[in-house]
Write an enzyme that holds these catalytic residues in place. Structure first.
Site, PDB file in Angstrom:
ATOM      1  N   PHE A 182     -13.120  -5.368  10.645  1.00 60.85           N
ATOM      2  CA  PHE A 182     -12.795  -5.570  12.052  1.00 60.85           C
ATOM      3  C   PHE A 182     -11.877  -4.490  12.605  1.00 60.85           C
ATOM      4  O   PHE A 182     -11.562  -4.507  13.794  1.00 60.85           O
ATOM      5  CB  PHE A 182     -12.182  -6.953  12.262  1.00 60.85           C
ATOM      6  N   ASP A 195       0.865  -1.174   0.000  1.00 57.36           N
ATOM      7  CA  ASP A 195       0.000   0.000   0.000  1.00 57.36           C
ATOM      8  C   ASP A 195       0.903   1.225   0.000  1.00 57.36           C
ATOM      9  O   ASP A 195       2.132   1.109  -0.072  1.00 57.36           O
ATOM     10  CB  ASP A 195      -0.954   0.011   1.194  1.00 57.36           C
ATOM     11  N   TRP A 240      -7.946  -3.665   8.741  1.00 56.05           N
ATOM     12  CA  TRP A 240      -7.035  -2.647   8.225  1.00 56.05           C
ATOM     13  C   TRP A 240      -6.282  -2.049   9.406  1.00 56.05           C
ATOM     14  O   TRP A 240      -6.861  -1.767  10.455  1.00 56.05           O
ATOM     15  CB  TRP A 240      -7.808  -1.580   7.461  1.00 56.05           C
ATOM     16  N   HIS A 282      -3.072   3.019  -4.648  1.00 55.19           N
ATOM     17  CA  HIS A 282      -2.406   2.617  -3.403  1.00 55.19           C
ATOM     18  C   HIS A 282      -0.985   2.108  -3.670  1.00 55.19           C
ATOM     19  O   HIS A 282      -0.545   1.128  -3.070  1.00 55.19           O
ATOM     20  CB  HIS A 282      -3.223   1.531  -2.688  1.00 55.19           C
ATOM     21  N   GLU A 297     -10.322   2.535  -4.882  1.00 58.14           N
ATOM     22  CA  GLU A 297      -9.986   3.921  -4.533  1.00 58.14           C
ATOM     23  C   GLU A 297      -8.885   4.485  -5.438  1.00 58.14           C
ATOM     24  O   GLU A 297      -7.860   4.995  -4.974  1.00 58.14           O
ATOM     25  CB  GLU A 297      -9.571   4.012  -3.063  1.00 58.14           C
ATOM     26  N   GLU A 330      -4.339   0.814  10.037  1.00 58.35           N
ATOM     27  CA  GLU A 330      -3.899   2.193  10.241  1.00 58.35           C
ATOM     28  C   GLU A 330      -3.689   2.513  11.720  1.00 58.35           C
ATOM     29  O   GLU A 330      -2.700   3.147  12.099  1.00 58.35           O
ATOM     30  CB  GLU A 330      -4.921   3.182   9.645  1.00 58.35           C
TER      31      GLU A 330
END
Length: 758
Positions: free
Chosen positions: A437, A196, A475, A284, A343, A477
């Site tokens: 999740f 990514d 994910w 990405h 995206e 982040e």
């Protein structure tokens, strides 16, 4: 006809009885058919494992790996008959993929299947029947499992988990732990998001700068969020083992060598789990583009909402992509390769002379179709290598071949999986709500996952057959540590496992009882799972004389500790052993702890002593609330300003079907007609944010850009009209808006429409 009806009724009754009998068995997912027997089978060091010639030696080894923990030694594996044995049987009549039969009597255990995967799933069922303590190495003279008979097969072929290892990196040891837990619950696909903007995590020998440069970065905005949250929760501490010092800079990252990943793939395969690699393109790709700028149409790499994509109009791009996927295919034998495709910021493509020329030459009408040109060309390359392509559901927008697999995630585009199915594509359901999740869990999260229906509305029975399963996505982040990943994944994964394997949503009460029996095993496996919510917690509490705080513990072994000085509770703080009477305004922080030190969520409970808010008078009121609709993006519901695009009357707190803007704000104004004096609790669920004010004061603050979560608060109200104001924002994506109430501690319920006036 009467006989057939009687037989059907009898089968239904038997199935209900079987499930009831199984409630005290720690089995997740629940087998499709289970009948309890009498007695137990005792496994001792003298027990033998019998396998047919040429079959199931790997599965016998997996069984031995489980039993050696509890017995201290391996069992003998033979090919001939023996008394008091565990026999693995190759049954060619069992043609359903992953199906198995398991019969346990006091004299023997028989495992039957037509495939190694079926045998392995039966072994994991036996594992759950064994004492949880063996997972941590406690040994016994013999191990007892109850007599029973099971015939079992999954409802869905794809039962997946996804982990983003790009935003934050997770080592091989954690991936093995995740694979082991997935195997325990019969999940069979691990989707690794390997690349990514924030990091390239897999070694590509032809392009060494992808990991030499692309695997490392400075701390970013997500790291700052984690560092801030670490002050209240050590699970947000960034893993120091993934931090290096290079050229005077502190860098975060890491990557997997091809040798490491090949070994992990083999580890997963021995547990009948496929690892699905994702190399995300054409968007990405910042980590790759920084290392190889020729990949963009203008050799510029910048990021606004989304990063610059690679250029689909340059042959060097395709050469790069094919070289990468050639190496990926040599690492991952999976039938499926995930290409991402979500995206994508396409605006630079429109400015590229090369893209204009390609679009004219190929008859490509728009930018979505240009992206499809890239995806379709890559799919042909995959197919030429005997592989199949998976992409996120955006790849259908410009047209896609029916042979590609679609992974649906955009809940705000509900017709995307329907369009894909009607195009002939197989679909894997992974909608952000409830299967992302990384969304903050709350008291409803497990329930929503368990009751999620993988089949969208509007499909025929034949079309529904193209829904091949589901997957949860994590994910990373704001998931910087293994403990935080465990917390976000478990126990939600157990609900998804039963949903996709057993698919009996009416058995939720049975499931929650069996889940309680699973926690001891998860403790032994050192899974840092999220503890069950403490019931009835109100964040903003009010009282007129005194209030009482008491907690019904969801697990007997829990202990509740609290503080009153605004410090975080520990298992050395004051223990809440009974009811605590509160007679003055104060703040209480409390949390549950397990005997092994696992801490549940911290609840901050504000108590405020106040008088009843007096009702107001208003003449000539009309039914409903006045709702103002703003077609704009707002970061906070407190920032809704300007002239509304429209105004209408609403009899309920919900987003009307007429609201179509991708981002918007709503303001509800009027009165709520309170039927009796009392302490009223309000429960506001928002995705994204909202603030509720009743009687002129803030009752619930659930503001911000976030997934669907519930927050609550109380207010003391006199009978009659009370001023009502609710501001709600949606920042983009799926929206949720719900409001419930209770009075004097009653169960939450919908607010009657007759209460709203303007």
């Amino acid at each position: 006809m009467c006989k057939r009806f009687f037989l059907l009724s009898f089968i239904i009754v038997i199935a209900t009885i079987n499930l009831s009998r199984a409630q005290n068995l720690p089995l997740i997912p629940m087998p499709a058919h289970l009948v309890r027997g009498t007695g137990t089978f005792d496994i001792s060091p003298q027990t033998t494992i019998i396998i047919p010639h040429g079959y199931f030696s790997g599965e016998a080894d997996q069984l031995n790996q489980i039993l050696i923990k509890g017995l201290g030694r391996r069992l003998k594996v033979i090919n001939s008959r023996a008394s008091h044995s565990i026999q693995l049987v190759n049954d060619a009549s069992m043609t359903a993929p992953e199906a198995y039969g398991l019969e346990i009597t006091p004299s023997k255990v028989t495992i039957s299947a037509g495939s190694p995967a079926g045998i392995f799933h039966a072994i994991e069922t036996i594992r759950q029947l064994l004492p949880a303590e063996i997972e941590s190495g406690k040994t016994y003279k013999h191990l007892s499992i109850p007599a029973l008979k099971i015939n079992d097969a999954p409802a869905y072929a794809w039962r997946g988990m996804h982990l983003d290892v790009s935003r934050h990196f997770f080592g091989i040891s954690y991936l093995k732990k995740l694979i082991d837990v997935m195997a325990l619950y019969k999940m069979n696909k691990l989707h690794l998001h390997l690349t990514d903007d924030q990091g390239w995590r897999i070694e590509i020998k032809k392009y060494p700068k992808l990991t030499g440069e692309g695997a490392w970065r400075s701390f970013d905005i997500n790291d700052s969020v984690c560092m801030k949250r670490e002050k209240d929760n050590p699970d947000f501490k960034i893993d120091g083992s993934h931090i290096i010092h290079r050229d005077g800079k502190i860098l975060y990252g890491g990557f997997y060598t091809q040798q490491q990943m090949k070994a992990l793939v083999a580890y997963a395969a021995s547990r009948h789990i496929d690892i699905i690699p994702e190399i995300d393109m054409p968007g990405h790709m910042m980590a790759a583009i920084n290392a190889y700028p020729f990949l963009t149409c203008n050799e510029v790499n910048k990021k606004n909402d989304f990063s610059e994509p690679i250029c689909p109009c340059n042959e060097k791009t395709f050469e790069f992509a094919e070289n990468i996927f050639t190496e990926i295919m040599a690492i991952f034998p999976s039938e499926y390769i995930h290409i991402g495709g979500d995206e994508v910021e396409r605006s630079q493509w429109a400015k590229s002379p090369a893209c204009k020329a390609l679009m004219e030459r190929e008859g490509i009408k728009d930018l979505p179709a240009l992206q499809s040109y890239f995806i379709n060309r890559m799919e042909k390359f995959f197919n030429s290598k005997g592989r199949k392509l998976i992409g996120w559901d955006e790849i259908i927008e410009g047209g896609i071949s029916p042979t590609a697999k679609i992974m649906y995630w955009r809940t705000w585009v509900p017709d995307a999986p329907v369009k894909a199915v009607k195009n002939g594509n197989q679909v894997i359901m992974a909608p952000g709500e409830p299967l992302y999740f990384d969304n903050q869990p709350d008291q409803y999260s497990v329930y929503k996952v368990y009751h999620f229906n993988p089949v969208p509305k509007g499909l025929t029975a034949t079309e529904a057959g193209l829904i091949i399963g589901g997957q949860a996505c994590t994910w990373s982040e704001t998931i910087p540590s293994e403990k935080r990943a465990d917390y976000m994944i478990m126990p939600r994964m157990t609900a998804l496992a039963e949903n996709l394997w057993t698919n009996q949503p009416g058995e939720y009460d049975s499931y929650t009882q069996r889940l309680t029996l699973q926690y001891k095993r998860l403790d032994a496996l050192k899974v840092h799972y999220r503890l069950p919510d403490l019931p009835g917690m109100i964040t903003e509490n009010v009282f007129t004389d005194a209030d009482t705080l008491s907690v019904k513990k969801p697990l007997d072994a829990m202990r509740i500790f609290y503080t009153t000085d605004n410090t975080l509770p520990t298992n050395s703080s004051t223990e809440l052993k009974g009811a605590l009477v509160i007679s003055k305004s104060q703040t209480i922080k409390l949390a549950a702890f397990t005997p092994n030190g696992l801490r549940g969520d911290i609840y901050t409970l504000n108590y405020k002593k106040e008088k009843y808010a007096e009702a107001v008078t208003a003449s000539a009121t009309k039914p409903g609330l006045v709702c103002s609709y703003y077609k704009a993006f707002f970061k906070s519901s407190q920032l809704i300003t300007g002239k509304p695009d429209s105004t209408f009357t609403s009899n309920s707190i919900t987003v009307p079907e007429s609201v179509k803007a991708p981002s918007f704000g709503l303001q509800y104004r009027g009165y709520i007609d309170i039927p009796a004096d009392g302490i009223y609790s309000f429960y506001l669920t928002c995705d994204d944010g909202g603030i509720l004010k009743i009687a002129g004061g803030e009752t619930v603050n659930n503001d911000g850009l976030h997934s669907a979560i519930e927050k609550n608060g109380q207010v003391a109200l006199r009978k009659g009209l009370q001023p009502f104001a609710l501001d709600f924002i949606e920042g983009g994506g799926g929206f949720t808006l719900k409001l419930k109430y209770s009075i004097n501690g009653s169960a939450p319920q919908e607010i009657p429409s007759s209460w709203f006036k303007n």
